[in-house]
Scaffold this motif. Structure first.
Motif, PDB file in Angstrom:
ATOM      1  N   ALA A 472       0.707  -1.116   0.004  1.00  0.00           N
ATOM      2  CA  ALA A 472       0.145  -0.154  -0.072  1.00  0.00           C
ATOM      3  C   ALA A 472       0.803   1.270   0.160  1.00  0.00           C
ATOM      4  CB  ALA A 472      -0.993  -0.142   1.368  1.00  0.00           C
ATOM      5  N   ALA A 473       2.059   1.269   0.746  1.00  0.00           N
ATOM      6  CA  ALA A 473       2.918   2.362   0.669  1.00  0.00           C
ATOM      7  C   ALA A 473       3.439   2.600  -0.374  1.00  0.00           C
ATOM      8  CB  ALA A 473       3.941   2.167   1.865  1.00  0.00           C
ATOM      9  N   ALA A 474       3.719   1.493  -1.345  1.00  0.00           N
ATOM     10  CA  ALA A 474       4.343   1.640  -2.720  1.00  0.00           C
ATOM     11  C   ALA A 474       3.520   2.348  -3.532  1.00  0.00           C
ATOM     12  CB  ALA A 474       4.889   0.145  -3.116  1.00  0.00           C
ATOM     13  N   LEU A 475       2.338   1.760  -3.533  1.00  0.00           N
ATOM     14  CA  LEU A 475       1.275   2.497  -4.503  1.00  0.00           C
ATOM     15  C   LEU A 475       1.168   3.827  -3.989  1.00  0.00           C
ATOM     16  CD1 LEU A 475      -1.322  -0.336  -4.402  1.00  0.00           C
ATOM     17  CD2 LEU A 475      -0.171   0.392  -6.355  1.00  0.00           C
ATOM     18  N   VAL A 476       1.000   4.374  -2.816  1.00  0.00           N
ATOM     19  CA  VAL A 476       0.800   5.674  -2.400  1.00  0.00           C
ATOM     20  C   VAL A 476       2.029   6.507  -2.687  1.00  0.00           C
ATOM     21  CG1 VAL A 476       1.088   7.185  -0.363  1.00  0.00           C
ATOM     22  CG2 VAL A 476      -0.392   5.109  -0.256  1.00  0.00           C
ATOM     23  N   SER A 477       3.256   6.050  -2.825  1.00  0.00           N
ATOM     24  CA  SER A 477       4.440   6.727  -3.124  1.00  0.00           C
ATOM     25  C   SER A 477       4.405   7.110  -4.570  1.00  0.00           C
ATOM     26  CB  SER A 477       5.678   5.875  -2.642  1.00  0.00           C
ATOM     27  OG  SER A 477       5.867   4.666  -3.548  1.00  0.00           O
ATOM     28  N   VAL A 478       3.937   6.068  -5.362  1.00  0.00           N
ATOM     29  CA  VAL A 478       3.986   6.041  -6.729  1.00  0.00           C
ATOM     30  C   VAL A 478       2.628   7.247  -7.236  1.00  0.00           C
ATOM     31  CG1 VAL A 478       3.060   5.056  -8.995  1.00  0.00           C
ATOM     32  CG2 VAL A 478       4.772   3.866  -7.288  1.00  0.00           C
ATOM     33  N   GLY A 479       1.832   7.187  -6.735  1.00  0.00           N
ATOM     34  CA  GLY A 479       0.564   8.158  -6.546  1.00  0.00           C
ATOM     35  C   GLY A 479       0.905   9.516  -6.315  1.00  0.00           C
ATOM     36  N   LEU A 480       1.598   9.461  -5.193  1.00  0.00           N
ATOM     37  CA  LEU A 480       2.187  11.021  -4.786  1.00  0.00           C
ATOM     38  C   LEU A 480       3.319  11.522  -5.631  1.00  0.00           C
ATOM     39  CD1 LEU A 480       2.395  13.090  -2.516  1.00  0.00           C
ATOM     40  CD2 LEU A 480       4.051  11.788  -1.425  1.00  0.00           C
ATOM     41  N   ALA A 481       4.227  10.694  -6.130  1.00  0.00           N
ATOM     42  CA  ALA A 481       5.115  11.046  -7.036  1.00  0.00           C
ATOM     43  C   ALA A 481       4.300  11.603  -8.472  1.00  0.00           C
ATOM     44  CB  ALA A 481       6.115  10.057  -7.627  1.00  0.00           C
ATOM     45  N   TYR A 482       3.374  10.839  -8.907  1.00  0.00           N
ATOM     46  CA  TYR A 482       2.612  11.341 -10.221  1.00  0.00           C
ATOM     47  C   TYR A 482       2.141  12.653  -9.792  1.00  0.00           C
ATOM     48  CZ  TYR A 482      -0.685  11.169 -14.111  1.00  0.00           C
ATOM     49  OH  TYR A 482      -1.183  11.405 -15.227  1.00  0.00           O
ATOM     50  N   ARG A 483       1.589  12.595  -8.787  1.00  0.00           N
ATOM     51  CA  ARG A 483       0.776  14.105  -8.656  1.00  0.00           C
ATOM     52  C   ARG A 483       1.830  14.880  -8.436  1.00  0.00           C
ATOM     53  NH1 ARG A 483      -3.172  15.270  -3.058  1.00  0.00           N
ATOM     54  NH2 ARG A 483      -3.580  17.424  -3.847  1.00  0.00           N
ATOM     55  N   LEU A 484       2.655  15.212  -8.021  1.00  0.00           N
ATOM     56  CA  LEU A 484       3.723  15.986  -7.706  1.00  0.00           C
ATOM     57  C   LEU A 484       4.193  16.603  -9.294  1.00  0.00           C
ATOM     58  CD1 LEU A 484       5.976  15.133  -4.596  1.00  0.00           C
ATOM     59  CD2 LEU A 484       4.177  16.997  -4.666  1.00  0.00           C
ATOM     60  N   HIS A 485       4.683  15.485  -9.966  1.00  0.00           N
ATOM     61  CA  HIS A 485       5.011  15.627 -11.299  1.00  0.00           C
ATOM     62  C   HIS A 485       4.020  16.346 -12.112  1.00  0.00           C
ATOM     63  CE1 HIS A 485       7.038  14.776 -15.192  1.00  0.00           C
ATOM     64  NE2 HIS A 485       5.697  14.082 -15.790  1.00  0.00           N
ATOM     65  N   ARG A 486       2.751  15.832 -12.002  1.00  0.00           N
ATOM     66  CA  ARG A 486       1.511  16.766 -12.815  1.00  0.00           C
ATOM     67  C   ARG A 486       1.519  18.119 -12.356  1.00  0.00           C
ATOM     68  NH1 ARG A 486       0.684  15.543 -17.363  1.00  0.00           N
ATOM     69  NH2 ARG A 486      -1.190  16.855 -17.105  1.00  0.00           N
TER      70      ARG A 486
END
Length: 496
Positions: A472-486
């Motif tokens: 779950a933490a891995a998915l959150v980190s990917v989602g957070l990184a994608y959001r920051l990139h966008r």
């Protein structure tokens, strides 16, 4: 690890030969750190050959001293010459150089040194207090839990340390593929060896890391050229009472945020340094009368403390879990493995004597740097102005020697040079190196834990709450990184 073990570590470090090695490590690390672009990672990569014939404890003490010295050296050249030794020293250049222009270079250096010293001591205490407890928790990990931990570390580093999630994960996969070259450990099948006897041995981590960070940095610096500046007079070191008060508060805040964020894989010192700088700047603007951009001591004390605290907290997951949080920790992990020390929970049990000596050396190195580098600040500024056409070839030779000593193999020198050109090409194309390094380091661990998990039972993944938490933490980190990139892309489009 109790107080008695730590005192035993101090007894080891206070031996004359170990103290001399720590002193020389601080000196050599600072000397490399003041050079433009050569931060802690490059310093360790270049100076690694110096530790080749030392014992495990002495070698890690020297590498830790080099690490600290290089971080300090970057801020020295930034303050005196406005030439940051690395990215994390940029705030020191932005706020320290204006103070130098006003004849207060000594005070800026003292604030940077004091903040770094405070954060280093607090961070070392954190490693000593938190590490054994986290290691005790990690001893309960089986293959499914280790698989989840490695997945989380890879995704966090791939996402948070690079601008694009896709590029970060792609580079991590490329690193894992490169690490798989050689013989399969279970079936002895050749993998991507192309009939080469040298490739059958696999690619050693030392020449690859030295090439990616030592040789590649030399190529980048020679390509862009190095700025030159006139070394300023240092003067006195004692800040005013107001400067001390404002910088001390910023250093305290930077230490806390830097240490806590540094426990997260992918949160590099350069990231937390800028977070601290931005936070201190917003704080000053809310109060009114902000001096940022003209020599604000908060902009030196806060980021410098965050830099050192993050660097120290990276040792917690490395020593306790065997997981490096960034390229520098990956190099130190490689050094540990060269000397037969396996990073992970056993560092606080079977290898507790080595770990205690290393933690004790952190305290000693902080004191050495504080006493050593302020009087020599003028010398470091002169070294930073040595023509890179002279230094570059010397550094390349040192990298070649370091690559050779890993396995006494000429083939490793070739690997080092190829890795250097590849690292230079990655930077030209905007490809992140940190995820590639983490993939190379953690790839074998991921493969082993996955095979063991499948051998036990694939159902053990859903039966393990720890694995599910890491997933779950891995998915959150990917989602957070994608959001920051966008968000960054949208901001650029709005300004266009």
């Amino acid at each position: 690890m109790g107080l008695s073990e730590l005192l035993s570590g101090f007894a080891e470090v206070f031996q004359p030969q170990v103290l001399l090695l720590a002193f020389l490590g601080c000196l050599a690390g600072t000397m490399v750190g003041v050079l433009p672009g050569l931060g802690p990672v490059s310093a360790i990569a270049i100076l690694f050959p110096l530790t080749a014939y030392l014992g495990p404890s002495a070698a890690i003490v020297v590498l830790a001293a080099i690490y600290y010295g290089a971080m300090y050296g970057g801020s020295t050249s930034a303050i005196l010459l406005k030439i940051p030794g690395e990215v994390s020293s940029l705030p020191a250049a932005l706020e320290g150089y204006p103070m130098t222009q006003r004849g207060r270079a000594g005070q800026a250096l003292a604030i940077a040194a004091g903040a770094s010293f405070f954060a280093g001591i607090v961070g070392t205490l954190g490693v000593w207090l938190i590490g054994p407890h986290l290691a005790g928790f990690a001893l309960e990990f089986g293959p499914p839990e280790m698989l989840g931990l490695v997945l989380f570390a890879l995704t966090a580093i791939a996402g948070l340390s690079s601008g694009s999630v896709v590029r970060g994960i792609g580079m991590a996969v490329a690193g894992m593929l490169l690490a798989s070259v050689g013989l399969d450990l279970t079936s002895s099948q050749q993998r991507m060896t192309f009939g080469s006897l040298e490739l059958m041995q696999g690619l050693d981590i030392v020449p690859v890391m030295i090439g990616l960070f030592g040789v590649a940095e030399v190529l980048r610096t020679l390509e862009r050229g190095t700025p030159s500046a006139q070394a300023a007079k240092v003067g006195g070191f004692l800040p005013t009472r107001d400067e001390f008060r404002r910088s001390a508060g910023a250093a305290g805040r930077g230490t806390v945020t830097g240490f806590l964020l540094g426990l997260i894989p992918g949160m590099l010192p350069s990231t937390t340094t800028f977070l601290s700088y931005a936070s201190e700047r917003r704080r000053a603007e809310r109060k009114g009368g902000s001096r940022f951009g003209t020599g604000a001591v908060e902009g030196i004390g806060g980021p410098e403390a965050a830099n050192n605290a993050t660097a120290m907290s990276g040792f917690v997951p490395l020593f306790s879990l065997g997981i490096p949080t960034g390229p520098t920790m990956a190099l130190i992990m490689a050094a540990l493995m060269v000397y037969g020390v396996v990073p992970g929970p056993t560092m606080f049990t079977s290898d507790a004597d080595i770990t205690a000596a290393v933690i004790a050396s952190f305290f000693v190195a902080n004191v050495i740097l504080l006493v050593l580098n302020l009087p020599l600040a003028g010398l470091w500024a002169k070294i930073a102005n040595v023509p890179y056409g002279v230094l570059g070839p010397i550094i390349i030779v040192c990298c070649g020697v370091g690559a050779y000593t890993a396995r006494n193999s000429v083939f490793d020198i070739v690997v080092c040079l190829v890795a250097g050109v590849a690292g230079w090409a990655m930077s030209k194309r905007g490809l992140p190196v940190a995820p590639f390094v983490m993939g190379f380091i953690l790839g074998p661990m991921l493969e082993l834990s996955l095979r063991q998990t499948v051998a036990i039972s694939p159902a053990s993944l859903v039966e393990s709450p720890i694995f599910l938490c890491f997933a779950a933490a891995a998915l959150v980190s990917v989602g957070l990184a994608y959001r920051l990139h966008r968000r960054g892309v949208e901001k650029v489009d709005a300004n266009a």
